[in-house]
Design a protein around this motif. Structure first.
Motif, PDB file in Angstrom:
ATOM      1  N   ILE A  37       0.841  -1.199   0.000  1.00 28.86           N
ATOM      2  CA  ILE A  37       0.000   0.000   0.000  1.00 28.86           C
ATOM      3  C   ILE A  37       0.880   1.255   0.000  1.00 28.86           C
ATOM      4  CG2 ILE A  37      -1.694   1.308   1.317  1.00 28.86           C
ATOM      5  CD1 ILE A  37      -2.790  -1.381   2.336  1.00 28.86           C
ATOM      6  N   ALA A  38       1.951   1.228   0.814  1.00 24.53           N
ATOM      7  CA  ALA A  38       2.817   2.401   0.923  1.00 24.53           C
ATOM      8  C   ALA A  38       3.539   2.684  -0.384  1.00 24.53           C
ATOM      9  CB  ALA A  38       3.829   2.192   2.050  1.00 24.53           C
ATOM     10  N   GLN A  39       4.001   1.642  -1.078  1.00 24.51           N
ATOM     11  CA  GLN A  39       4.739   1.899  -2.318  1.00 24.51           C
ATOM     12  C   GLN A  39       3.825   2.462  -3.390  1.00 24.51           C
ATOM     13  OE1 GLN A  39       5.603  -2.516  -3.102  1.00 24.51           O
ATOM     14  NE2 GLN A  39       5.465  -1.769  -5.208  1.00 24.51           N
ATOM     15  N   LEU A  40       2.572   1.986  -3.453  1.00 19.78           N
ATOM     16  CA  LEU A  40       1.621   2.546  -4.408  1.00 19.78           C
ATOM     17  C   LEU A  40       1.291   3.991  -4.055  1.00 19.78           C
ATOM     18  CD1 LEU A  40      -0.820  -0.507  -4.793  1.00 19.78           C
ATOM     19  CD2 LEU A  40       0.955   0.231  -6.392  1.00 19.78           C
ATOM     20  N   MET A  41       1.092   4.253  -2.766  1.00 22.93           N
ATOM     21  CA  MET A  41       0.774   5.607  -2.320  1.00 22.93           C
ATOM     22  C   MET A  41       1.923   6.568  -2.636  1.00 22.93           C
ATOM     23  SD  MET A  41       0.229   7.006   1.562  1.00 22.93           S
ATOM     24  CE  MET A  41       1.953   6.620   1.897  1.00 22.93           C
ATOM     25  N   GLN A  42       3.167   6.149  -2.408  1.00 21.36           N
ATOM     26  CA  GLN A  42       4.310   7.015  -2.667  1.00 21.36           C
ATOM     27  C   GLN A  42       4.343   7.460  -4.130  1.00 21.36           C
ATOM     28  OE1 GLN A  42       7.336   4.455   0.015  1.00 21.36           O
ATOM     29  NE2 GLN A  42       8.318   6.169  -1.062  1.00 21.36           N
TER      30      GLN A  42
ATOM     31  N   LEU B  85      -5.148   4.480 -10.298  1.00 18.87           N
ATOM     32  CA  LEU B  85      -5.324   4.809  -8.885  1.00 18.87           C
ATOM     33  C   LEU B  85      -5.052   6.298  -8.674  1.00 18.87           C
ATOM     34  CD1 LEU B  85      -3.465   1.803  -7.210  1.00 18.87           C
ATOM     35  CD2 LEU B  85      -5.899   1.988  -7.772  1.00 18.87           C
ATOM     36  N   SER B  86      -5.888   6.932  -7.824  1.00 19.47           N
ATOM     37  CA  SER B  86      -5.719   8.352  -7.492  1.00 19.47           C
ATOM     38  C   SER B  86      -5.478   8.485  -5.997  1.00 19.47           C
ATOM     39  CB  SER B  86      -6.955   9.153  -7.911  1.00 19.47           C
ATOM     40  OG  SER B  86      -8.078   8.748  -7.133  1.00 19.47           O
ATOM     41  N   ARG B  87      -5.347   9.715  -5.543  1.00 24.76           N
ATOM     42  CA  ARG B  87      -5.112   9.938  -4.114  1.00 24.76           C
ATOM     43  C   ARG B  87      -6.297   9.496  -3.263  1.00 24.76           C
ATOM     44  NH1 ARG B  87      -1.762  15.614  -3.212  1.00 24.76           N
ATOM     45  NH2 ARG B  87      -0.038  15.143  -4.664  1.00 24.76           N
ATOM     46  N   ASN B  88      -7.484   9.449  -3.843  1.00 26.91           N
ATOM     47  CA  ASN B  88      -8.667   9.026  -3.096  1.00 26.91           C
ATOM     48  C   ASN B  88      -8.607   7.555  -2.720  1.00 26.91           C
ATOM     49  OD1 ASN B  88      -9.764  11.617  -3.308  1.00 26.91           O
ATOM     50  ND2 ASN B  88     -10.812  11.137  -5.233  1.00 26.91           N
ATOM     51  N   ASN B  89      -7.733   6.775  -3.339  1.00 30.78           N
ATOM     52  CA  ASN B  89      -7.624   5.356  -3.019  1.00 30.78           C
ATOM     53  C   ASN B  89      -6.769   5.096  -1.785  1.00 30.78           C
ATOM     54  OD1 ASN B  89      -7.620   5.301  -6.444  1.00 30.78           O
ATOM     55  ND2 ASN B  89      -9.044   3.929  -5.401  1.00 30.78           N
ATOM     56  N   PHE B  90      -6.222   6.141  -1.171  1.00 24.39           N
ATOM     57  CA  PHE B  90      -5.323   5.927  -0.015  1.00 24.39           C
ATOM     58  C   PHE B  90      -5.787   6.778   1.176  1.00 24.39           C
ATOM     59  CE2 PHE B  90      -2.976   5.295  -3.932  1.00 24.39           C
ATOM     60  CZ  PHE B  90      -2.483   4.010  -3.758  1.00 24.39           C
TER      61      PHE B  90
END
Length: 292
Positions: free
Chosen positions: A245-250, A287-292
């Motif tokens: 999750i963190a790597q996708l968010m970064q 994926l956008s910022r809303n997914n995290f």
């Protein structure tokens, strides 16, 4: 008869005396007004007009005290009157310029040769004119023939990179770091590569949970969607589900910091996959910022 001869002699002597006085007066006047006389002879081309070659001393003559140039300007008022204003300007005498010494400096590349040619021609040399031709040091030559080295400073762009910090409870929190990156035609690619390289010393206690060895193969943006293609190392995160999750968010937060990017479509070795790693994080759609 003798009386007439005496009168003639007296008249002749008088005429000769007057003649010699005039000649002496003219000679004295010449020496007093020599500068003006020679200047007028030179300006009017007197000798050429009478068919005689101009003497050398006249050709080489330089006027010591130039006459003031008088210009008249008129100002008219609305009542029909006029006022006359006289403006006197004295043109300065230009001193003879000393002969320029030849500057001999060996140039080891085309940029230096171009600079030296400009200096020899008497033109001013500015290092910014050559900054686009070479990103490294530029050697310039000043008018006093001293050599200096000026370093061309590359232009940079402030870019926000998304890293993470882990608190004492083991919770992963997002941390944005602003870093100055060199300007280029592919700022998104530069930002992602800087993110993959990890945080720099002095950027706090932040870290990256993107798997080690991850490389960006390609990047493109279309209709607000950034398609990022990574190598196979991107699939395997040793931290587990929180690491995925963190790597996708970064990457999503770093990419969407650009105004032209709203979401990110992930590819692995050029293929679109539905899930990332064994934990099954969805990456089948952008994926956008809303997914995290």
């Amino acid at each position: 008869m003798s009386k007439e001869k005496n009168n003639k002699k007296i008249n002749t002597g008088l005429y000769l005396s007057i003649f010699f006085v005039c000649v002496i007066f003219i000679i004295m006047l010449f020496f007093v007004k020599k500068d003006n006389i020679v200047s007028n002879l030179k300006k009017t081309n007197f000798f050429e007009r009478v068919g005689v070659s101009t003497p050398e001393f006249v050709q080489k003559h330089q006027e010591k005290n130039p006459k003031p140039v008088v210009e008249e300007e008129y100002e008219f008022d609305l009542m029909g009157g006029d006022t006359k204003t006289t403006v006197t300007k004295v043109e300065p005498v230009k001193s003879a310029e000393p002969a320029k010494e030849e500057i001999k400096v060996e140039a080891d590349n085309s940029i230096e040769k171009e600079i030296l040619q400009a200096v020899k021609a008497g033109e001013s040399v500015k290092t910014e004119n050559f900054a686009e031709k070479t990103p490294t040091a530029v050697k310039t030559v000043d008018a006093d023939k001293s050599t200096k080295v000026a370093t061309a400073v590359p232009q940079t762009r402030n870019t926000n990179l998304c890293f993470v910090v882990i608190d004492s409870d083991g919770k992963v929190n997002r941390k944005i770091v602003t870093r100055a990156l060199p300007k280029s035609d592919s700022p998104l690619t530069d930002a992602i590569k800087a993110l993959l390289a990890g945080p720099l010393p002095g950027e706090g206690n932040c870290r990256s949970l993107i798997p080690s060895g991850t490389r960006l193969i390609g990047a493109s943006v279309k209709n607000g969607v950034a398609t990022l293609n990574f190598n196979e190392n991107f699939e395997f995160n040793s931290v587990g589900v929180e690491g995925c999750i963190a790597q996708l968010m970064q990457i999503v937060y770093t990419a969407t910091d650009f105004s032209t990017v709203k979401s990110v479509q992930f590819l692995v070795e050029g293929e679109k996959k539905e899930y990332l790693g064994t934990e099954g994080q969805w990456i089948g759609s952008p994926l956008s910022r809303n997914n995290f």
